[in-house]
Design a protein around this motif. Structure first.
Motif, PDB file in Angstrom:
ATOM      1  N   LEU A  60       0.829  -1.203   0.000  1.00 33.54           N
ATOM      2  CA  LEU A  60       0.000   0.000   0.000  1.00 33.54           C
ATOM      3  C   LEU A  60       0.868   1.258   0.000  1.00 33.54           C
ATOM      4  CD1 LEU A  60      -2.854   1.108   0.057  1.00 33.54           C
ATOM      5  CD2 LEU A  60      -2.785   0.965   2.545  1.00 33.54           C
ATOM      6  N   LEU A  61       1.938   1.255   0.764  1.00 33.47           N
ATOM      7  CA  LEU A  61       2.858   2.391   0.802  1.00 33.47           C
ATOM      8  C   LEU A  61       3.514   2.604  -0.565  1.00 33.47           C
ATOM      9  CD1 LEU A  61       4.353   4.597   2.382  1.00 33.47           C
ATOM     10  CD2 LEU A  61       6.044   2.858   3.004  1.00 33.47           C
ATOM     11  N   ALA A  62       3.979   1.528  -1.188  1.00 35.86           N
ATOM     12  CA  ALA A  62       4.601   1.630  -2.507  1.00 35.86           C
ATOM     13  C   ALA A  62       3.610   2.165  -3.539  1.00 35.86           C
ATOM     14  CB  ALA A  62       5.133   0.269  -2.944  1.00 35.86           C
ATOM     15  N   LEU A  63       2.379   1.707  -3.474  1.00 31.89           N
ATOM     16  CA  LEU A  63       1.348   2.184  -4.395  1.00 31.89           C
ATOM     17  C   LEU A  63       1.080   3.667  -4.181  1.00 31.89           C
ATOM     18  CD1 LEU A  63      -0.708   1.484  -6.577  1.00 31.89           C
ATOM     19  CD2 LEU A  63      -2.310   0.882  -4.768  1.00 31.89           C
ATOM     20  N   GLY A  64       1.021   4.103  -2.927  1.00 36.25           N
ATOM     21  CA  GLY A  64       0.804   5.517  -2.627  1.00 36.25           C
ATOM     22  C   GLY A  64       1.926   6.393  -3.167  1.00 36.25           C
ATOM     23  N   ILE A  65       3.161   5.958  -2.996  1.00 40.26           N
ATOM     24  CA  ILE A  65       4.314   6.710  -3.509  1.00 40.26           C
ATOM     25  C   ILE A  65       4.256   6.791  -5.025  1.00 40.26           C
ATOM     26  CG2 ILE A  65       6.833   6.651  -3.763  1.00 40.26           C
ATOM     27  CD1 ILE A  65       6.916   5.502  -0.888  1.00 40.26           C
ATOM     28  N   LEU A  66       3.903   5.696  -5.671  1.00 43.25           N
ATOM     29  CA  LEU A  66       3.790   5.681  -7.130  1.00 43.25           C
ATOM     30  C   LEU A  66       2.728   6.657  -7.610  1.00 43.25           C
ATOM     31  CD1 LEU A  66       4.635   4.431  -9.827  1.00 43.25           C
ATOM     32  CD2 LEU A  66       2.912   2.661  -9.439  1.00 43.25           C
ATOM     33  N   VAL A  67       1.596   6.717  -6.937  1.00 45.88           N
ATOM     34  CA  VAL A  67       0.528   7.643  -7.321  1.00 45.88           C
ATOM     35  C   VAL A  67       1.003   9.088  -7.181  1.00 45.88           C
ATOM     36  CG1 VAL A  67      -1.753   8.514  -6.632  1.00 45.88           C
ATOM     37  CG2 VAL A  67      -1.370   6.059  -6.853  1.00 45.88           C
ATOM     38  N   VAL A  68       1.700   9.395  -6.089  1.00 44.86           N
ATOM     39  CA  VAL A  68       2.212  10.760  -5.899  1.00 44.86           C
ATOM     40  C   VAL A  68       3.201  11.116  -7.000  1.00 44.86           C
ATOM     41  CG1 VAL A  68       3.618  12.210  -4.372  1.00 44.86           C
ATOM     42  CG2 VAL A  68       1.798  10.793  -3.408  1.00 44.86           C
TER      43      VAL A  68
END
Length: 76
Positions: A60-68
């Motif tokens: 979830l953290l990796a996905l959030g960073i990718l979206v940003v």
């Protein structure tokens, strides 16, 4: 999550192997019949968490960073 339960004997600390809930119940009852025949089965149940895929918070953290990063890149 079939191997998520382990039962511990309340009398001697014996532990069943990891397995399904019903397998663990049968194993601890068998242990009590053999080693503690005059005692009502007791003890505790352990539940193994985080062992069956799903990724958890790291994904979830990796996905959030990718979206940003994608939002920032799309504004330039």
């Amino acid at each position: 999550m079939a191997d998520s339960y382990r039962y511990r004997c309340g009398e001697c600390g014996h532990r069943t192997s990891w397995g399904s809930e019903s397998e663990g119940q049968r194993a601890i009852e068998k242990h009590y019949r053999h080693d503690h025949p005059a005692v009502v089965p007791g003890g505790m149940v352990e539940f193994r968490t985080g062992s069956s895929g799903g990724g958890g918070r790291g994904c979830l953290l990796a996905l959030g960073i990718l979206v940003v990063i994608l939002i920032i890149a799309s504004q330039h």
